[in-house]
Design an enzyme around this catalytic site. Structure first.
Site, short mmCIF file in Angstrom:
data_model
loop_
_atom_site.label_atom_id
_atom_site.label_comp_id
_atom_site.label_asym_id
_atom_site.label_seq_id
_atom_site.Cartn_x
_atom_site.Cartn_y
_atom_site.Cartn_z
N GLU A 35 0.84 -1.20 0.00
CA GLU A 35 0.00 0.00 0.00
C GLU A 35 0.87 1.25 0.00
O GLU A 35 1.91 1.30 0.68
CB GLU A 35 -0.90 0.01 1.24
CG GLU A 35 -2.01 -1.00 1.17
CD GLU A 35 -2.91 -0.96 2.40
OE1 GLU A 35 -2.61 -0.20 3.34
OE2 GLU A 35 -3.91 -1.70 2.41
N HIS A 124 -9.60 15.39 -23.54
CA HIS A 124 -10.19 14.80 -24.75
C HIS A 124 -11.63 15.28 -24.94
O HIS A 124 -12.04 15.62 -26.05
CB HIS A 124 -10.13 13.28 -24.62
CG HIS A 124 -10.41 12.59 -25.90
ND1 HIS A 124 -9.60 12.72 -27.00
CD2 HIS A 124 -11.42 11.77 -26.26
CE1 HIS A 124 -10.10 12.00 -27.99
NE2 HIS A 124 -11.19 11.42 -27.56
N ASP A 160 -6.99 13.10 -38.32
CA ASP A 160 -8.43 12.91 -38.52
C ASP A 160 -9.12 14.25 -38.28
O ASP A 160 -8.49 15.22 -37.86
CB ASP A 160 -8.98 11.80 -37.59
CG ASP A 160 -8.57 12.03 -36.13
OD1 ASP A 160 -8.49 13.21 -35.71
OD2 ASP A 160 -8.33 11.04 -35.43
N LYS A 183 -10.72 10.34 -45.51
CA LYS A 183 -10.92 9.02 -46.10
C LYS A 183 -11.97 9.14 -47.20
O LYS A 183 -13.05 9.66 -46.98
CB LYS A 183 -11.40 8.06 -45.02
CG LYS A 183 -11.19 6.62 -45.34
CD LYS A 183 -11.75 5.72 -44.26
CE LYS A 183 -10.91 5.68 -43.01
NZ LYS A 183 -11.41 4.73 -42.01
N ARG A 185 -14.16 6.88 -50.01
CA ARG A 185 -14.48 5.52 -50.46
C ARG A 185 -14.48 5.51 -51.98
O ARG A 185 -15.23 6.25 -52.63
CB ARG A 185 -15.84 5.09 -49.88
CG ARG A 185 -16.19 3.67 -50.23
CD ARG A 185 -17.17 3.06 -49.25
NE ARG A 185 -16.63 2.87 -47.91
CZ ARG A 185 -15.80 1.90 -47.55
NH1 ARG A 185 -15.38 1.03 -48.42
NH2 ARG A 185 -15.38 1.81 -46.31
N ASP A 209 -1.57 15.54 -32.81
CA ASP A 209 -2.78 14.99 -32.23
C ASP A 209 -2.78 15.31 -30.74
O ASP A 209 -1.73 15.64 -30.18
CB ASP A 209 -2.83 13.47 -32.45
CG ASP A 209 -4.27 12.94 -32.47
OD1 ASP A 209 -5.19 13.69 -32.09
OD2 ASP A 209 -4.47 11.77 -32.86
#
Ligand code: R5P
Length: 282
Positions: A35, A124, A160, A183, A185, A209
């Site tokens: 402890e 965050h 991102d 990103k 597609r 980041d």
């Protein structure tokens, strides 16, 4: 008086020098059963103290609570948590789980009666601040610290869209251009990830980041950028959590340099949030 948390001894010393407030000596020890116990050198009575204590580990969180309890005779306590552990567990991801950030915030603010203010750094999710009870709170923004020694011709990139604001601030401070990865597609099973507007070819790319945790975000970013032939790629983050084999992943991906701040004190913490903290508590 500046009281250092067990994991923030360098940052606390830097803040102590900048604010010209005495750096308190705290002993972090352990009983034979494992402890932990802390002892603050000298009785801190009728004094305004600032505790600077990141909590990247469970142990450091318990030690912070012990320090706060030991400071019960202080006139007032300002608490700076440069990196707040559990702050990313800000929701119940699955049934049966706790909202851990709420538990940490509530128990931390309940530990000492004369808690004046709590400061965090680049949380965050700022909403976490609302769970501290009966205390003023503020999330400090240390984004521009990441612009250190950039000369203006680098390309600052967010990995991102979540990091767009950070990239824009860093680039603004250094006079650089900035962009973010997007990103697209192309077909059912084909995606293309690349900077939205600018080419990285022959550029010194600096990816920023708020934190590097497992390193997955950054190593994928490095892989994507590599195909586009930049002159170099380096990484910067506020919080170097560096979980598991994050560093190996990043260096295997060919990163040139990684720099981080001292919200978590690591070998990569060559940048400091001390000015930001000192200004806030002064
Ligand atoms: C995500 O929202 C954060 O800004 C970071 O990109 C993320 O936490 C990094 O985590 P990891 O290093 O595990 O990919």
């Amino acid at each position: 008086m500046i009281v250092p948390g067990s994991e923030s001894q360098v940052l606390a010393a830097r803040v102590s020098r900048k604010t010209e407030r005495e750096l308190c000596r705290v002993e972090y020890d352990r009983f034979p059963d494992g402890e932990g116990i802390v002892r603050i050198d000298g009785v801190v009575e009728d004094e305004d103290v600032a505790v600077v204590a990141s909590t990247p580990t469970d142990r450091s969180l318990v030690q912070l609570h012990q320090v706060l309890d030991a400071l019960e005779k202080a006139d007032s306590v300002t608490l700076v948590i440069p990196y707040m552990g559990y702050s990313r567990q800000d929701k119940r991801f699955e049934d049966g789980q706790p909202v851990s950030a709420r538990v940490v915030a509530r128990t931390t603010s309940a530990t000492v009666a004369r808690l004046n203010e709590i400061y965090t750094v680049n949380l965050h999710e700022e909403g976490v601040l609302d769970w501290f009870t009966d205390v003023e709170t503020r999330d400090l923004d240390a984004s521009t610290v990441l612009a250190d020694d950039l000369v203006g011709d680098e390309l600052v990139l967010a990995p991102d869209t979540g990091a767009k604001g950070l990239a824009e601030k860093v680039a603004g401070e250094a006079g650089c251009s900035w962009d973010y990865l997007e990103k697209t597609r192309l077909s059912g099973d084909e995606v293309e990830v690349k900077p939205k507007n600018l080419s990285v070819e022959d550029r010194d790319a600096v990816v920023v980041d708020d934190m590097i945790a497992t390193g997955s975000t950054m190593s994928e970013t490095l892989d994507v950028l590599e195909e586009q032939k930049p002159a170099s790629v380096s990484l910067r983050c506020i919080h170097p959590v560096l979980a598991k084999n994050a560093l190996t992943k990043l260096y295997r991906s060919g990163v040139e340099e990684i720099r981080a701040t001292d919200t978590i004190e690591t070998g990569l913490s060559t940048l400091s949030v001390a000015d930001v903290v000192a200004e806030a508590i002064s």
